[in-house]
Scaffold this motif. Structure first.
Motif, PDB file in Angstrom:
ATOM      1  N   TRP A  40       0.836  -1.210   0.000  1.00  0.00           N
ATOM      2  CA  TRP A  40       0.000   0.000   0.000  1.00  0.00           C
ATOM      3  C   TRP A  40       0.868   1.256   0.000  1.00  0.00           C
ATOM      4  O   TRP A  40       0.637   2.166  -0.788  1.00  0.00           O
ATOM      5  N   GLU A  93     -11.691   6.935  -4.868  1.00  0.00           N
ATOM      6  CA  GLU A  93     -11.896   6.180  -3.622  1.00  0.00           C
ATOM      7  C   GLU A  93     -10.544   5.813  -3.043  1.00  0.00           C
ATOM      8  O   GLU A  93      -9.647   5.387  -3.775  1.00  0.00           O
ATOM      9  N   THR A  95      -9.306   3.605   0.355  1.00  0.00           N
ATOM     10  CA  THR A  95      -9.633   2.816   1.539  1.00  0.00           C
ATOM     11  C   THR A  95      -8.374   2.101   1.997  1.00  0.00           C
ATOM     12  O   THR A  95      -8.091   0.977   1.563  1.00  0.00           O
ATOM     13  N   GLU A  98      -6.370  -1.176   1.530  1.00  0.00           N
ATOM     14  CA  GLU A  98      -6.851  -2.219   0.631  1.00  0.00           C
ATOM     15  C   GLU A  98      -7.349  -1.778  -0.733  1.00  0.00           C
ATOM     16  O   GLU A  98      -7.382  -2.588  -1.659  1.00  0.00           O
ATOM     17  N   ARG A  99      -7.727  -0.524  -0.910  1.00  0.00           N
ATOM     18  CA  ARG A  99      -8.371  -0.192  -2.188  1.00  0.00           C
ATOM     19  C   ARG A  99      -8.095   1.247  -2.605  1.00  0.00           C
ATOM     20  O   ARG A  99      -8.232   2.172  -1.808  1.00  0.00           O
ATOM     21  N   VAL A 101      -9.094   3.734  -6.083  1.00  0.00           N
ATOM     22  CA  VAL A 101      -9.792   3.865  -7.353  1.00  0.00           C
ATOM     23  C   VAL A 101      -9.452   5.241  -7.899  1.00  0.00           C
ATOM     24  O   VAL A 101      -9.541   6.240  -7.181  1.00  0.00           O
ATOM     25  N   GLU A 123      -9.337   0.309 -10.688  1.00  0.00           N
ATOM     26  CA  GLU A 123      -9.568  -0.146  -9.314  1.00  0.00           C
ATOM     27  C   GLU A 123      -8.413  -1.054  -8.921  1.00  0.00           C
ATOM     28  O   GLU A 123      -8.154  -2.049  -9.585  1.00  0.00           O
ATOM     29  N   THR A 125      -6.946  -3.330  -5.799  1.00  0.00           N
ATOM     30  CA  THR A 125      -7.311  -3.951  -4.527  1.00  0.00           C
ATOM     31  C   THR A 125      -6.132  -4.778  -4.029  1.00  0.00           C
ATOM     32  O   THR A 125      -5.514  -5.512  -4.805  1.00  0.00           O
TER      33      THR A 125
END
Length: 179
Positions: A40, A93, A95, A98-99, A101, A123, A125
């Motif tokens: 990340w 987005e 998060t 984990e994510r 976008v 996206e 993930t």
């Protein structure tokens, strides 16, 4: 388009690329021998991102991230020929861990211009798998023709080579941490 193209042999870092015949997407999956929090950070911190973004041989003289929903990501890749490719994206987005976008955006977006309709939405993930991290990237295009043109220009290859560079960079980080 190929339904499934795999690279990397049989080792655990096997990468797969899928370009379904009936869906305007590219799906890329890969596994990394690193914790999700580290992967990340590599995708969200320009200090790390410049080490692996883009194909083999490319460098990143510009990497500017405003990591917030609505923030921009400005990247310039420089190729061995000296040619440069710059682009701007807008975060939709975030998060952690984990994510992510993001979508394509005109360069003027950084200066307050409104966003036109997206041509491409990505996206990313990250999932934990024991001590490994599973990366899944889905890139959505406006049409099959736009997706196919992107594949023809080498988009999926660029992403795969970037993931190979990330794998090597993660090994370097692990070796530095072990010292």
């Amino acid at each position: 388009m190929s339904a499934d193209t795999s690279t990397g042999g049989s080792e655990p870092n096997l990468a797969t690329v899928e370009t379904p015949a009936d869906e305007a997407v590219i799906r890329i999956r890969r596994s990394f021998a690193a914790p999700r929090a580290l992967v990340w950070r590599c995708y969200t911190d320009p200090v790390h991102l410049v080490h692996f973004w883009g194909p083999h041989g490319a460098t990143n003289p510009v990497c500017d991230l405003d990591l917030r929903v609505g923030g921009h990501w400005r990247q310039v890749m420089r190729f061995p020929s000296g040619n440069e490719y710059g682009y701007t994206s807008a975060y939709l987005e975030i998060t952690p861990p984990e994510r992510l976008v993001w979508r394509d955006a005109p360069d003027s977006y950084r200066f307050g211009d409104p966003l036109p309709p997206a041509g491409m939405v990505t996206e990313l993930t990250l999932a934990e798998d024991g001590s490994r991290t599973l990366l899944s990237v889905i890139v959505r295009f406006t049409s099959l023709a736009a997706r196919d043109e992107s594949v023809t220009r080498g988009f999926a290859t660029t992403v795969l080579e970037g993931s190979e560079k990330l794998d090597a960079y993660l090994e370097t980080l692990a070796a530095d941490a072990a010292r």
